[in-house]
Motif scaffolding. Sequence first.
Motif, PDB file in Angstrom:
ATOM      1  N   GLU A  41       0.581 -17.306  27.036  1.00  0.00           N
ATOM      2  CA  GLU A  41       1.260 -16.535  25.988  1.00  0.00           C
ATOM      3  C   GLU A  41       2.757 -16.696  26.182  1.00  0.00           C
ATOM      4  O   GLU A  41       3.294 -16.327  27.220  1.00  0.00           O
ATOM      5  CB  GLU A  41       0.882 -15.063  26.075  1.00  0.00           C
ATOM      6  CG  GLU A  41      -0.568 -14.786  25.780  1.00  0.00           C
ATOM      7  CD  GLU A  41      -0.911 -13.312  25.903  1.00  0.00           C
ATOM      8  OE1 GLU A  41      -0.138 -12.554  26.532  1.00  0.00           O
ATOM      9  OE2 GLU A  41      -1.955 -12.934  25.371  1.00  0.00           O
ATOM     10  N   ARG A  43       6.311 -15.496  25.050  1.00  0.00           N
ATOM     11  CA  ARG A  43       6.934 -14.348  24.379  1.00  0.00           C
ATOM     12  C   ARG A  43       8.448 -14.448  24.491  1.00  0.00           C
ATOM     13  O   ARG A  43       8.975 -14.826  25.531  1.00  0.00           O
ATOM     14  CB  ARG A  43       6.472 -13.041  24.997  1.00  0.00           C
ATOM     15  CG  ARG A  43       4.992 -12.798  24.840  1.00  0.00           C
ATOM     16  CD  ARG A  43       4.571 -11.484  25.470  1.00  0.00           C
ATOM     17  NE  ARG A  43       3.145 -11.286  25.380  1.00  0.00           N
ATOM     18  CZ  ARG A  43       2.542 -10.685  24.367  1.00  0.00           C
ATOM     19  NH1 ARG A  43       3.254 -10.204  23.371  1.00  0.00           N
ATOM     20  NH2 ARG A  43       1.238 -10.546  24.348  1.00  0.00           N
ATOM     21  N   VAL A  44       9.119 -14.078  23.396  1.00  0.00           N
ATOM     22  CA  VAL A  44      10.574 -13.964  23.373  1.00  0.00           C
ATOM     23  C   VAL A  44      10.874 -12.549  22.897  1.00  0.00           C
ATOM     24  O   VAL A  44      10.403 -12.133  21.839  1.00  0.00           O
ATOM     25  CB  VAL A  44      11.210 -15.009  22.425  1.00  0.00           C
ATOM     26  CG1 VAL A  44      12.713 -14.829  22.379  1.00  0.00           C
ATOM     27  CG2 VAL A  44      10.853 -16.416  22.860  1.00  0.00           C
ATOM     28  N   ASP A  45      11.649 -11.806  23.677  1.00  0.00           N
ATOM     29  CA  ASP A  45      11.934 -10.399  23.395  1.00  0.00           C
ATOM     30  C   ASP A  45      10.649  -9.596  23.220  1.00  0.00           C
ATOM     31  O   ASP A  45      10.523  -8.779  22.308  1.00  0.00           O
ATOM     32  CB  ASP A  45      12.801 -10.248  22.142  1.00  0.00           C
ATOM     33  CG  ASP A  45      14.236 -10.660  22.376  1.00  0.00           C
ATOM     34  OD1 ASP A  45      14.681 -10.563  23.538  1.00  0.00           O
ATOM     35  OD2 ASP A  45      14.890 -11.083  21.418  1.00  0.00           O
ATOM     36  N   LYS A  47       7.948 -10.367  21.932  1.00  0.00           N
ATOM     37  CA  LYS A  47       7.193 -10.717  20.728  1.00  0.00           C
ATOM     38  C   LYS A  47       6.475 -12.041  20.985  1.00  0.00           C
ATOM     39  O   LYS A  47       7.092 -13.012  21.426  1.00  0.00           O
ATOM     40  CB  LYS A  47       8.110 -10.861  19.520  1.00  0.00           C
ATOM     41  CG  LYS A  47       8.774  -9.569  19.133  1.00  0.00           C
ATOM     42  CD  LYS A  47       9.742  -9.782  17.999  1.00  0.00           C
ATOM     43  CE  LYS A  47      10.542  -8.503  17.805  1.00  0.00           C
ATOM     44  NZ  LYS A  47      11.855  -8.741  17.248  1.00  0.00           N
ATOM     45  N   VAL A  49       5.368 -15.465  20.486  1.00  0.00           N
ATOM     46  CA  VAL A  49       5.833 -16.587  19.678  1.00  0.00           C
ATOM     47  C   VAL A  49       4.714 -17.608  19.502  1.00  0.00           C
ATOM     48  O   VAL A  49       4.480 -18.114  18.416  1.00  0.00           O
ATOM     49  CB  VAL A  49       7.062 -17.257  20.332  1.00  0.00           C
ATOM     50  CG1 VAL A  49       7.467 -18.511  19.591  1.00  0.00           C
ATOM     51  CG2 VAL A  49       8.210 -16.293  20.414  1.00  0.00           C
ATOM     52  N   LYS A  50       4.004 -17.875  20.595  1.00  0.00           N
ATOM     53  CA  LYS A  50       2.950 -18.886  20.550  1.00  0.00           C
ATOM     54  C   LYS A  50       1.956 -18.617  21.671  1.00  0.00           C
ATOM     55  O   LYS A  50       2.336 -18.155  22.748  1.00  0.00           O
ATOM     56  CB  LYS A  50       3.562 -20.282  20.695  1.00  0.00           C
ATOM     57  CG  LYS A  50       2.600 -21.399  20.467  1.00  0.00           C
ATOM     58  CD  LYS A  50       3.338 -22.712  20.313  1.00  0.00           C
ATOM     59  CE  LYS A  50       2.316 -23.760  19.909  1.00  0.00           C
ATOM     60  NZ  LYS A  50       2.912 -24.974  19.461  1.00  0.00           N
ATOM     61  N   ILE A  64      11.988 -23.778  21.877  1.00  0.00           N
ATOM     62  CA  ILE A  64      12.202 -22.402  21.448  1.00  0.00           C
ATOM     63  C   ILE A  64      13.702 -22.159  21.462  1.00  0.00           C
ATOM     64  O   ILE A  64      14.375 -22.455  22.437  1.00  0.00           O
ATOM     65  CB  ILE A  64      11.492 -21.400  22.381  1.00  0.00           C
ATOM     66  CG1 ILE A  64       9.990 -21.578  22.265  1.00  0.00           C
ATOM     67  CG2 ILE A  64      11.899 -19.981  22.060  1.00  0.00           C
ATOM     68  CD1 ILE A  64       9.209 -20.668  23.164  1.00  0.00           C
ATOM     69  N   TYR A  70      18.460 -22.498  24.222  1.00  0.00           N
ATOM     70  CA  TYR A  70      17.152 -23.081  23.911  1.00  0.00           C
ATOM     71  C   TYR A  70      16.365 -23.306  25.200  1.00  0.00           C
ATOM     72  O   TYR A  70      16.917 -23.303  26.299  1.00  0.00           O
ATOM     73  CB  TYR A  70      17.311 -24.420  23.184  1.00  0.00           C
ATOM     74  CG  TYR A  70      17.839 -25.530  24.053  1.00  0.00           C
ATOM     75  CD1 TYR A  70      16.969 -26.358  24.755  1.00  0.00           C
ATOM     76  CD2 TYR A  70      19.207 -25.736  24.198  1.00  0.00           C
ATOM     77  CE1 TYR A  70      17.445 -27.363  25.574  1.00  0.00           C
ATOM     78  CE2 TYR A  70      19.687 -26.743  25.001  1.00  0.00           C
ATOM     79  CZ  TYR A  70      18.803 -27.555  25.690  1.00  0.00           C
ATOM     80  OH  TYR A  70      19.284 -28.539  26.504  1.00  0.00           O
ATOM     81  N   ILE A 112      12.698 -15.172  27.679  1.00  0.00           N
ATOM     82  CA  ILE A 112      11.446 -15.913  27.479  1.00  0.00           C
ATOM     83  C   ILE A 112      10.525 -15.633  28.661  1.00  0.00           C
ATOM     84  O   ILE A 112      10.936 -15.753  29.813  1.00  0.00           O
ATOM     85  CB  ILE A 112      11.697 -17.432  27.373  1.00  0.00           C
ATOM     86  CG1 ILE A 112      12.596 -17.740  26.178  1.00  0.00           C
ATOM     87  CG2 ILE A 112      10.383 -18.186  27.269  1.00  0.00           C
ATOM     88  CD1 ILE A 112      13.057 -19.177  26.119  1.00  0.00           C
TER      89      ILE A 112
END
Length: 129
Positions: A41, A43-45, A47, A49-50, A64, A70, A112
């Motif tokens: 999993e 996650r960024v912040d 949330k 993402v993918k 990302i 990046y 991230i």
Amino acid sequence: MKNFGLTLADKWLIGVVILFSIIGIGLSIFLFPTQGDTIAEIRVDSKLVKAVTLRKGYSEEFRIGGQKEYAVIEVQDGRIRIRQDDSPRQIGVQTGWISKPPQQVVNLPYRIVINLVSNESLDVDDIAR
């Protein structure tokens, strides 16, 4: 009742085929148990993402972020890592490959987090969160 024309030899043959089928299914269950899928999993912040299923023979690379701030994430043969980013200390890059739950990679400057989850039991007694 209709007579379908089955002889005693036909009935024996059908019985033997069914018996071998049941034995084959039983052996395949015991000799080749299903492996739990390991999912990465990203996650960024906080949330999602993918989510990527890690498996042998699968490879992917994606980016990302934007032009600045990046990270390039690489998935290859059942493992995942942050291959490149432009953070000052490169801690996420230095973590390297991860492949077994509950391992994770954290890139704090860009928030991230790559976390591995699985539905199979872990060899860990307890995890403090």
